[in-house]
Motif scaffolding. Sequence first.
Motif, PDB file in Angstrom:
ATOM      1  N   THR A   1       0.835  -1.208   0.000  1.00 53.31           N
ATOM      2  CA  THR A   1       0.000   0.000   0.000  1.00 53.31           C
ATOM      3  C   THR A   1       0.862   1.247   0.000  1.00 53.31           C
ATOM      4  N   MET A   2       1.873   1.250   0.902  1.00 55.68           N
ATOM      5  CA  MET A   2       2.812   2.377   0.932  1.00 55.68           C
ATOM      6  C   MET A   2       3.364   2.642  -0.455  1.00 55.68           C
ATOM      7  N   SER A   3       3.801   1.551  -1.068  1.00 57.03           N
ATOM      8  CA  SER A   3       4.462   1.657  -2.356  1.00 57.03           C
ATOM      9  C   SER A   3       3.507   2.203  -3.418  1.00 57.03           C
ATOM     10  N   GLN A   4       2.272   1.676  -3.435  1.00 57.05           N
ATOM     11  CA  GLN A   4       1.313   2.125  -4.448  1.00 57.05           C
ATOM     12  C   GLN A   4       0.933   3.589  -4.231  1.00 57.05           C
ATOM     13  N   ILE A   5       0.807   3.982  -2.958  1.00 58.22           N
ATOM     14  CA  ILE A   5       0.491   5.393  -2.705  1.00 58.22           C
ATOM     15  C   ILE A   5       1.678   6.256  -3.102  1.00 58.22           C
ATOM     16  N   GLY A   6       2.884   5.663  -2.967  1.00 56.10           N
ATOM     17  CA  GLY A   6       4.069   6.358  -3.479  1.00 56.10           C
ATOM     18  C   GLY A   6       3.914   6.672  -4.962  1.00 56.10           C
ATOM     19  N   TYR A   7       3.408   5.688  -5.724  1.00 55.58           N
ATOM     20  CA  TYR A   7       3.132   5.935  -7.143  1.00 55.58           C
ATOM     21  C   TYR A   7       2.235   7.164  -7.314  1.00 55.58           C
ATOM     22  N   MET A   8       1.147   7.155  -6.531  1.00 53.68           N
ATOM     23  CA  MET A   8       0.167   8.238  -6.691  1.00 53.68           C
ATOM     24  C   MET A   8       0.798   9.579  -6.324  1.00 53.68           C
ATOM     25  N   THR A   9       1.546   9.594  -5.221  1.00 53.40           N
ATOM     26  CA  THR A   9       2.164  10.844  -4.785  1.00 53.40           C
ATOM     27  C   THR A   9       3.129  11.345  -5.847  1.00 53.40           C
ATOM     28  N   LEU A  10       3.885  10.389  -6.388  1.00 50.38           N
ATOM     29  CA  LEU A  10       4.829  10.755  -7.446  1.00 50.38           C
ATOM     30  C   LEU A  10       4.078  11.413  -8.594  1.00 50.38           C
ATOM     31  N   ALA A  11       2.978  10.763  -9.001  1.00 48.47           N
ATOM     32  CA  ALA A  11       2.210  11.303 -10.123  1.00 48.47           C
ATOM     33  C   ALA A  11       1.646  12.675  -9.775  1.00 48.47           C
ATOM     34  N   ALA A  12       1.174  12.816  -8.515  1.00 47.55           N
ATOM     35  CA  ALA A  12       0.603  14.096  -8.111  1.00 47.55           C
ATOM     36  C   ALA A  12       1.668  15.181  -8.085  1.00 47.55           C
ATOM     37  N   GLY A  13       2.941  14.770  -7.920  1.00 43.29           N
ATOM     38  CA  GLY A  13       4.025  15.744  -7.906  1.00 43.29           C
ATOM     39  C   GLY A  13       4.462  16.165  -9.294  1.00 43.29           C
ATOM     40  N   LEU A  14       3.863  15.533 -10.312  1.00 45.81           N
ATOM     41  CA  LEU A  14       4.257  15.874 -11.677  1.00 45.81           C
ATOM     42  C   LEU A  14       3.474  17.059 -12.209  1.00 45.81           C
ATOM     43  N   GLY A  15       2.446  17.481 -11.476  1.00 49.46           N
ATOM     44  CA  GLY A  15       1.628  18.588 -11.980  1.00 49.46           C
ATOM     45  C   GLY A  15       0.494  18.064 -12.837  1.00 49.46           C
ATOM     46  N   PRO A  16      -0.138  18.924 -13.611  1.00 46.76           N
ATOM     47  CA  PRO A  16      -1.356  18.568 -14.345  1.00 46.76           C
ATOM     48  C   PRO A  16      -1.233  17.287 -15.164  1.00 46.76           C
ATOM     49  N   ILE A  17      -0.031  16.974 -15.680  1.00 45.55           N
ATOM     50  CA  ILE A  17       0.024  15.758 -16.492  1.00 45.55           C
ATOM     51  C   ILE A  17      -0.138  14.525 -15.619  1.00 45.55           C
ATOM     52  N   GLY A  18       0.089  14.665 -14.322  1.00 42.86           N
ATOM     53  CA  GLY A  18       0.031  13.482 -13.471  1.00 42.86           C
ATOM     54  C   GLY A  18      -1.243  13.356 -12.655  1.00 42.86           C
TER      55      GLY A  18
END
Lengths: 649, 550, 119
Positions: free
Chosen positions: A330-347
């Motif tokens: 779960t930690m890891s998958q939320i890491g994915y989401m956080t990473l994507a959210a840190g990319l800005g509108p494209i993420g």
Amino acid sequence: MTEILAAEPHAVTAAAEGAILANAWLLIAFPLAGAAILLLGGRRTNGWGHWLAIAMSLAGFAWAVLALVQLLGLAPQERSRSAHVYEWFSVGAFTVDVNLLIDPLSITFALLITGVGSLIHIYSVGYMAHDENRRRFFAYLNLFVAAMLVLVLADNYALLFLGWEGVGLASYLLIGFWQHKPSAAVAAKKAFLINRVGDMGLLIAIMLMFATFGTLSFAPVAEAAGDAGRGVITAIGLLLLLGACGKSAQLPLQAWLLDAMEGPTPVSALIHAATMVTAGVYLIVRSGPIFEAAPYAQLVVAAVGAATLLAGAIIGCAKDDIKKALAGSTMSQIGYMTLAAGLGPIGYAAAIAHLVTHGFFKAGLFLGAGSVMHGMNDQVDMRRYGALRKAMPITFATFGLGYLAIIGFPFLSGWWTKEGIIEAAFAFGGVTGQILGWATLIGAGLTAFYMSRVMFMTFFGTARWDDGVHPHESPKSMTVPMIVLALGSVFLGAILVFGYRFAHFLEPVVGAPEHHEFSLAHMLTSWPSLTALALMVAGVAFAWARYGRAEVPRTAPAGNPITVAARNELYGNALNEALFMRPGQRLTAAAVAFDDTAVDGVVRGVAEGVRQSSQGLRQTQTGFARSYALTMVFGAAVVVATMLGVGVA
Amino acid sequence: MNHAAYSALETTLAAPVITQGPPDIDYGLLSPMLVIFAAGVLGVLAEAFVPRARRRVTQLVLALGAVLLAFVLTVSLVGALPADGAGIVVAFATVAVDRPTLFLQGTILVLALASLLLIAEHGQEESSFAAQAAAVPGSEEEREHVLAGSQHTEVYPLVLFALLGMLLFPAANDFLTMFIALEVMSLPLYLLCGLARRRRLFSQEAAVKYFLLGAFSSAFFLFGIALVYGYAGSVNFADVAEAVAGGGAGVIANGEPLLLAGIALAGVGLLFKVGAVPFHNWKPDVYQGAPTPITALMASCTLVAAFGALLRVFYVPFGGSVWEWRPMMWVVAILTMVAAAVIAVTQRDIKRLLAYSSVVHAGFILTAVIAASPEGLAGAMFYLAAYGFTTVGAFAVVTLVRSREGGGEAGDLTQWAGLGRTSPVLAGALGLFLLAFAGIPLTSGFIGKFAVFEAAVAAGATPLVVIGVLSSAVTAFFYVRIIVLMFFAEPAEEGPRVLRPGGPTGVVIAVGVAATVFLGVYPGPVLDTMLPQPAEAEVAGEAPTDMFAR
Amino acid sequence: MELYAPIFVLGGIGAGFVVLSMVVGAIAGPKRYNRAKLQAYECGIDPTPQPVGGGRFTIKYYLTAMLFIVFDIEVIFLVPWAIHLDALGMFGLVAMLLFLVNVSIAYAYEWRRGGLEWG
């Protein structure tokens, strides 16, 4: 000053709205009423309480579906609706309103929370059947659903914070639900304390926002974010990130999530996999305009996401406790989401899409794990499982589908949404984009390995059961929700991603990145996609070699240093202790020493000063009526003197 | 002596001839007070004629019924007020029935109902009251009475008489009526304070202290009244207000100092009753010594009544000299907020702590008095209602936590460690009350503080509000400390026994929790609908004090 | 100032009478002490020396005092009312009756609870 929490000025008033959207508060009121009835009704409601809780959760879901239908009937740019609930209070010229915001983003969350929430409610009927406190459990579940809905439906940061604290409370109550287990009580306390750190960050961010923008409503803050000073907006962004890290178990505040598995499994599924832990991602996406204005903070978000996605995966590789392995995941998958959210509108759209599919397959996996534990006398050690696929066919099938979804097996839900994140990371461009992209790819390989490990150790190989364990399939009330979630794990991703349907739906909220036409062929043939596929296959194969074909020892072998580190959660606790606790203590000690020696008593801590003066002032409370009377005479003299003095002057 | 002087003397010495017809008293408007008084009198009769075994039930029915009836009557009177103007003065203009009166009376009655339920609690343990108050503590006689199960059912009529005084106190429209109300309220309370079942000497000491200091403060109050009378030539509030506005009634030339000293001394009497520093010394001792249900009654109802009277006196008769009394109130408010908060930090006994907390809250409400505006009045009244419910609930919790030896209440805070583990619901309720005291959002305490501070800022008392906020930060420290102690400390070795709340206490705690949450989450109905509307008064172009009847 | 002259005169006469009667009594009166004469006058117990344990007056004294107040207050109000009976009319009558009833209730309470039994 007058309208801190007021509605966006351009929003249409509730009167002109349809009844569904205007009465969005009912969405929250249903589960809240359920919780209140169950908690206040006491033992009288034992017989039917859980059915009431399910009905309330389903009613919320139904309302959310109706709201979605109504929202889809509107033009895309009109899909952001503010529903006035009531005026909180009005003092003098100062009015504070409570408003809910219904837009594509919040309705997505509302559907996820009530939908998955309802399934888990139903599952819990069977899972908690033998617990004498089942009614209380359902009350807390309903309370959680209500608080989570407040969090996502709030139209301002203050109300969001209320929901934020509410889910924290519900989470605390549910982790520690089995209070008689000391480990559960400790875990609850730990989650509570670590979350306080994050909450403090969020609270300070909110105060800064109020001081900077004079309002806490999302829309005006978003408008004004660009005009704020660079330093302030970066500080706000980083503090919001701190809040998000606490709630979403991202580095460095991740330590509580694995311990939180002490709670009943449905809780792990609902709160610590599908919904609450994703609140951090919601916060970051919702605060998008702030992060847009603070690129440094945004970069930190992506970095934290990348680090957590790898750390979580590594931890997941080494845990023998099935729930903890899933928690690492779960930690890891939320890491994915956080990473994507840190990319800005494209993420953003990719992050939320993955969040939704993850909600389904991870909840399914947890429910499957719960089902296994149910059949194995609450054994959680995977080294005592093995060969369960025959004994629990339905659990095996549903768990298997969830497994395939999470490792990114083509055309299952997880593949669609994870590809989106990988693609977005590489599309970010530059060295940063490359680093982030490779992190997501390595993460994909690790995911395939640790999830296969769980799969093989549990359902394949030889039976390593404890004596007297007779695994059996779980009752219908448990398997039906698992089947529904498995269906979601299979199809939901395609439904959302195909034709960028979901991204277009979210566009009014998160903004439109300039993206190319949707092309399935591109998704299948681009090099990151192929690499991900290859790494996935490699991961599964490696896991098969180690845990499928080979015999799994019943006790964990000593292992190499990396395994040991992963088993110890990468020394997260020790790190916390070393980084925060001990320096804190040392700092305090140093401060005290400094105070005593260098400053020589001139500067005293405020608290100590107050205490000293308190001790001094206490002396006036002698207990003698005569001295009280004397005090009164002095007081009267002061009062008369002041009056006369003012009169003369 | 000249002729004129003689004739003046003659007029005064000659027997007065009554020329007025019989006065017209609107009994309907006084009915809530009359009901309480009648019930008190009937209670005395019940003591005389009802057999011992049935007295308690009779008294209980009588008291609860009377309070309920009085509350219903109070509510129904709201409709009887004139649409234009603030209210009506009745009975020779000695009593003012207006919206503030009715709001405060209604609040007092509800809080009194809660306190009565606590007083009546007779669940698993014996009541909080002495079996025979006249017996020497520790004597053979006392033991006999305890064994025989004696009880003082006189408590109920005494409470009703005190209640009568509390209802009249904020409604009084002249100084003498107000003084009578003050004494009617105080005398039964002095007595009730000395009736604790355990630590009886302590309780009796509290009663004597309260009596002595109360009498002392009454003297101040009376002297103040006399001086004001000398200045204004009347004790009627409207007349005094007129005299103040017109620069004196001309009884004495240059009577300004008379008025100023009068305001100061009458103020001392009232500030004593609300427990403002430096007239607060009695509060910790008395709150701690009195039986806890009586403490609950004093901390809620008496405070509401005393503040009601204080507000009326400083808004109506002294409203014209607000610039003269404001600095004095500033001094008192600052002293109260700072000193009480600081002393509270080192308190170890829960009842003393709540007493100091009550003093600090009085300081916060004083900031609204200083505002001298309709917003201030509305804010203060909301604060009083909110605080009343919370504090009754808090004291109800205190009655349930008993120490292992002796069965008395576990006052010492160390005994409360870990209560959240052993009795989560009770500790949770107390936690909520403490958060409300600290003024955390979504509790009634937050709205109350916001209302009074907002009023004070609007009236230009920003420095006072800054001090108030700092003071509430200090108080929040010790409230949160208790919460941490209850939920995060290991339970004490010899932890307290926690009684299962009997019906009445349970109801009181539940009502306290409900009111604290409701007034915090949805204060609109009370804040906007039930309180007098400052906005309307302003629209009508009336003077701010005209929310009070004259 | 002239206005107050009669008051001062009256006060002077009063004070003079007190001094005169005490002096004359001390000079002219016979002095033969016995036990009965040394006892406290009329109401009961020796104020000194105090008995062990702080000295509690028996509660009967307070009961008597309460009875005294009951009837004393009654009379104080009855006299002016009686003088103006005609002017106060029915209103006065009802008010006075209500007052008497209230006072009697206190009396009834004391009587029923044994306040009148000296035993």
